[in-house]
Design an enzyme around this catalytic site. Structure first.
Site, PDB file in Angstrom:
ATOM      1  N   GLU A 258      75.246  -2.712  27.055  1.00 50.06           N
ATOM      2  CA  GLU A 258      75.156  -4.113  27.497  1.00 50.06           C
ATOM      3  C   GLU A 258      73.906  -4.292  28.352  1.00 50.06           C
ATOM      4  O   GLU A 258      73.568  -3.394  29.134  1.00 50.06           O
ATOM      5  CB  GLU A 258      76.399  -4.481  28.319  1.00 50.06           C
ATOM      6  CG  GLU A 258      77.666  -4.443  27.461  1.00 50.06           C
ATOM      7  CD  GLU A 258      78.935  -4.829  28.228  1.00 50.06           C
ATOM      8  OE1 GLU A 258      78.833  -5.190  29.420  1.00 50.06           O
ATOM      9  OE2 GLU A 258      80.016  -4.770  27.617  1.00 50.06           O
ATOM     10  N   HIS A 281      80.584 -10.282  28.043  1.00 47.93           N
ATOM     11  CA  HIS A 281      81.474  -9.627  29.015  1.00 47.93           C
ATOM     12  C   HIS A 281      81.957 -10.628  30.079  1.00 47.93           C
ATOM     13  O   HIS A 281      81.846 -10.376  31.281  1.00 47.93           O
ATOM     14  CB  HIS A 281      80.761  -8.434  29.686  1.00 47.93           C
ATOM     15  CG  HIS A 281      81.728  -7.408  30.197  1.00 47.93           C
ATOM     16  ND1 HIS A 281      81.458  -6.066  30.204  1.00 47.93           N
ATOM     17  CD2 HIS A 281      82.973  -7.519  30.734  1.00 47.93           C
ATOM     18  CE1 HIS A 281      82.482  -5.409  30.722  1.00 47.93           C
ATOM     19  NE2 HIS A 281      83.424  -6.272  31.050  1.00 47.93           N
TER      20      HIS A 281
HETATM   21  N1  LIG Z   1      86.358  -8.189  29.383  1.00 50.77           N
HETATM   22  C1  LIG Z   1      86.487  -8.244  30.694  1.00 50.77           C
HETATM   23  O1  LIG Z   1      85.790  -8.993  31.374  1.00 50.77           O
HETATM   24  C2  LIG Z   1      87.529  -7.406  31.353  1.00 50.77           C
HETATM   25  C3  LIG Z   1      88.127  -7.853  32.543  1.00 50.77           C
HETATM   26  C4  LIG Z   1      89.141  -7.074  33.098  1.00 50.77           C
HETATM   27  C5  LIG Z   1      89.505  -5.856  32.505  1.00 50.77           C
HETATM   28  N2  LIG Z   1      88.864  -5.429  31.397  1.00 50.77           N
HETATM   29  C6  LIG Z   1      89.240  -4.155  30.740  1.00 50.77           C
HETATM   30  O2  LIG Z   1      90.483  -4.348  30.061  1.00 50.77           O
HETATM   31  C7  LIG Z   1      91.137  -3.079  29.932  1.00 50.77           C
HETATM   32  C8  LIG Z   1      92.595  -3.226  30.293  1.00 50.77           C
HETATM   33  O3  LIG Z   1      92.727  -3.623  31.658  1.00 50.77           O
HETATM   34  P1  LIG Z   1      94.150  -3.535  32.408  1.00 50.77           P
HETATM   35  O4  LIG Z   1      93.955  -4.088  33.759  1.00 50.77           O
HETATM   36  O5  LIG Z   1      95.203  -4.067  31.533  1.00 50.77           O
HETATM   37  O6  LIG Z   1      94.291  -1.940  32.486  1.00 50.77           O
HETATM   38  P2  LIG Z   1      95.605  -1.095  32.727  1.00 50.77           P
HETATM   39  O7  LIG Z   1      95.158   0.195  33.275  1.00 50.77           O
HETATM   40  O8  LIG Z   1      96.620  -1.907  33.453  1.00 50.77           O
HETATM   41  O9  LIG Z   1      96.180  -0.858  31.235  1.00 50.77           O
HETATM   42  C9  LIG Z   1      95.597  -0.008  30.294  1.00 50.77           C
HETATM   43  C10 LIG Z   1      96.713   0.499  29.392  1.00 50.77           C
HETATM   44  O10 LIG Z   1      96.140   1.181  28.290  1.00 50.77           O
HETATM   45  C11 LIG Z   1      96.945   2.312  28.010  1.00 50.77           C
HETATM   46  N3  LIG Z   1      96.142   3.235  27.215  1.00 50.77           N
HETATM   47  C12 LIG Z   1      95.091   3.974  27.622  1.00 50.77           C
HETATM   48  N4  LIG Z   1      94.579   4.650  26.576  1.00 50.77           N
HETATM   49  C13 LIG Z   1      95.309   4.303  25.494  1.00 50.77           C
HETATM   50  C14 LIG Z   1      95.245   4.650  24.131  1.00 50.77           C
HETATM   51  N5  LIG Z   1      94.302   5.485  23.669  1.00 50.77           N
HETATM   52  N6  LIG Z   1      96.154   4.125  23.284  1.00 50.77           N
HETATM   53  C15 LIG Z   1      97.102   3.276  23.753  1.00 50.77           C
HETATM   54  N7  LIG Z   1      97.220   2.915  25.038  1.00 50.77           N
HETATM   55  C16 LIG Z   1      96.314   3.412  25.898  1.00 50.77           C
HETATM   56  C17 LIG Z   1      97.351   2.806  29.376  1.00 50.77           C
HETATM   57  O11 LIG Z   1      98.482   3.665  29.307  1.00 50.77           O
HETATM   58  C18 LIG Z   1      97.640   1.497  30.093  1.00 50.77           C
HETATM   59  O12 LIG Z   1      98.981   1.070  29.938  1.00 50.77           O
HETATM   60  C19 LIG Z   1      90.368  -2.118  30.832  1.00 50.77           C
HETATM   61  O13 LIG Z   1      89.539  -1.300  30.029  1.00 50.77           O
HETATM   62  C20 LIG Z   1      89.529  -3.024  31.708  1.00 50.77           C
HETATM   63  O14 LIG Z   1      88.343  -2.406  32.141  1.00 50.77           O
HETATM   64  C21 LIG Z   1      87.910  -6.183  30.782  1.00 50.77           C
END
Ligand SMILES: NC(=O)c1ccc[n+]([C@@H]2O[C@H](COP(=O)([O-])OP(=O)(O)OC[C@H]3O[C@@H](n4cnc5c(N)ncnc54)[C@H](O)[C@@H]3O)[C@@H](O)[C@H]2O)c1
Length: 397
Positions: A258, A281
């Protein structure tokens, strides 16, 4: 207690800190290392966003600093180990933009199902193409959520409220919300989902999680969304499956590479493909999320400085303290070496001070114990604790 807030932190944070009696100084921009060194001599609480870098040199020039609030999601801009070694707590707001991501994804599911990106583009090109071909309602269709954490579960609830069937897959043991059905494997989910949306975390093992094999296993004419991490998806495979028509549309908010700065050029193999939504993003970037972050982090800063609460700190052992209603509290941050707690408790016994509650956590080389007692320890006993080699700080409330 002097608070310095940089980078236009949301006014709700200022209000919350001032209401609790803090003196807040605000600056609109970030400060360079040299400027921070100048500015932090008498600051006890520092609030930043992602453009202020707190290095070891900065920390050395901040003898009064107790805590840093990162009013954002990431904390890479702070030298967390150096802060921990000085007993300085660091907090962030990891979950304050969950709802914003969910709403973006919901909007994208509908937009892709109605092929809005290409319909809008054709109108801008001056073409009136009124047709229902390839357009669908989302009601009754199946959303497959990969990663059922904070975002995945909230998405599950909202998608179900729109009449979608929800299936999910998570490597951890997550309970199903509403009528959602847990799938035993990613393959099982891919076989039934009309929309696959990724919400996994950024652990290294997730790099390349979704590639040619997974796209091929998706239902023909299904849709794909990634608003989690760019490194999780092989964009070249996605492009191939979009161009072949196997995948009917995709929305991507995150990318393997990015641009670092605003206005910098964006390169991706997914540019220029029909029914593909590309966003920079911005999943979590809303005014509401900023307010939520301001409220959340200000609460963490006041909880730490006024009650010794380290819950959700990213660099200190986390102790979630109950509110201190009566009595006296002592917080003792120390090096995690055998025997410290026994000696610490002996100080209370020696002064016949009745301990009414005690909370202890160790993490790596640090330990943190919060002790509530009927009486405050005498000043000489407190001075003795502070003189121990193991002590980083001892604070009373
Ligand atoms: N696009 C954006 O602006 C933005 C904003 C916020 C968060 N995010 C991203 O979104 C994602 C999720 O955020 P969250 O707060 O829900 O995180 P979180 O940690 O609450 O949830 C992540 C989940 O994914 C599961 N997981 C991990 N690896 C896995 C796999 N290989 N297969 C299946 N399940 C798996 C974990 O067990 C967990 O339950 C993160 O990567 C975060 O960085 C992006």
């Amino acid at each position: 207690m002097k608070v310095l807030l940089l980078e236009n932190i949301h006014p709700i944070a200022v209000q919350q800190l001032e209401e609790r009696g803090f003196e807040v100084e605000l600056r609109a921009g970030s400060l360079s290392e040299a400027e921070l060194v100048e500015a932090l001599a008498d600051v006890r609480i520092l609030g930043i966003r992602s453009n202020t870098h707190v290095t070891e040199r900065v920390l050395d020039a901040a003898p009064q600093l107790e805590v840093i609030g990162c009013f954002c999601i990431g904390t890479n801009q702070v030298d967390l180990n150096a802060a921990a070694a000085r007993g300085i707590g660091v907090f962030n707001a990891p979950y304050s933009n969950t709802r914003s991501v969910v709403e973006l994804v919901i909007g994208e599911i509908i937009a892709l199902a109605r092929r809005l990106p290409e319909k809008s583009q054709r109108m801008h090109d001056g073409v009136w193409d009124k047709s229902a071909k390839g357009s669908h309602e989302v009601r009754g269709r199946t959303i497959g959520i990969v990663g059922y954490g904070n975002i995945g579960t909230q998405l599950s609830n909202v998608a179900e409220a729109m009449g979608m069937r929800v299936v999910f897959y998570d490597t951890a043991d997550r309970p199903a919300h509403g009528n959602a059905r847990r799938m035993g494997s990613l393959e099982e989910l891919l076989a039934v989902a009309d929309v696959v949306t990724l919400h996994v975390d950024g652990r290294p093992g997730n790099a390349g999680l979704f590639g040619a094999e997974q796209f091929a296993a998706m239902k023909p004419r299904s849709m794909f969304i990634n608003a989690s991490r760019g490194m999780v998806v092989d964009d070249v495979s996605l492009r191939d499956h979009l161009l072949s028509g196997h995948i009917a549309g995709a929305a991507l908010d995150v990318f393997p590479v990015e641009p670092k700065a605003q206005g910098e050029g964006f390169e991706s193999v997914l540019r220029g493909i029909d029914n593909v939504i590309l966003t920079p993003h911005v999943g979590g970037s809303t005014q509401e999320a900023q307010a939520e972050i301001g409220w959340f982090v200000a609460g963490k800063l006041t909880g730490f400085t006024l009650e010794g609460n380290t819950s959700l700190s990213v660099n200190l052992p986390t102790v979630m303290t109950p509110p201190l209603e009566t009595g006296h509290r002592l917080g003792f941050l120390h090096h995690n070496v055998p025997g410290v707690l026994a000696r610490f408790n002996a100080v209370f016994a020696e002064h016949e001070d009745n301990v009414t509650g005690q909370h202890l956590t160790t993490s790596g080389s640090l330990g943190y114990v919060v002790t509530d007692a009927s009486e405050p320890l005498p000043a000489d006993a407190l001075a003795e604790l502070r003189s121990w080699d193991e002590c980083l700080w001892a604070r009373t409330w």
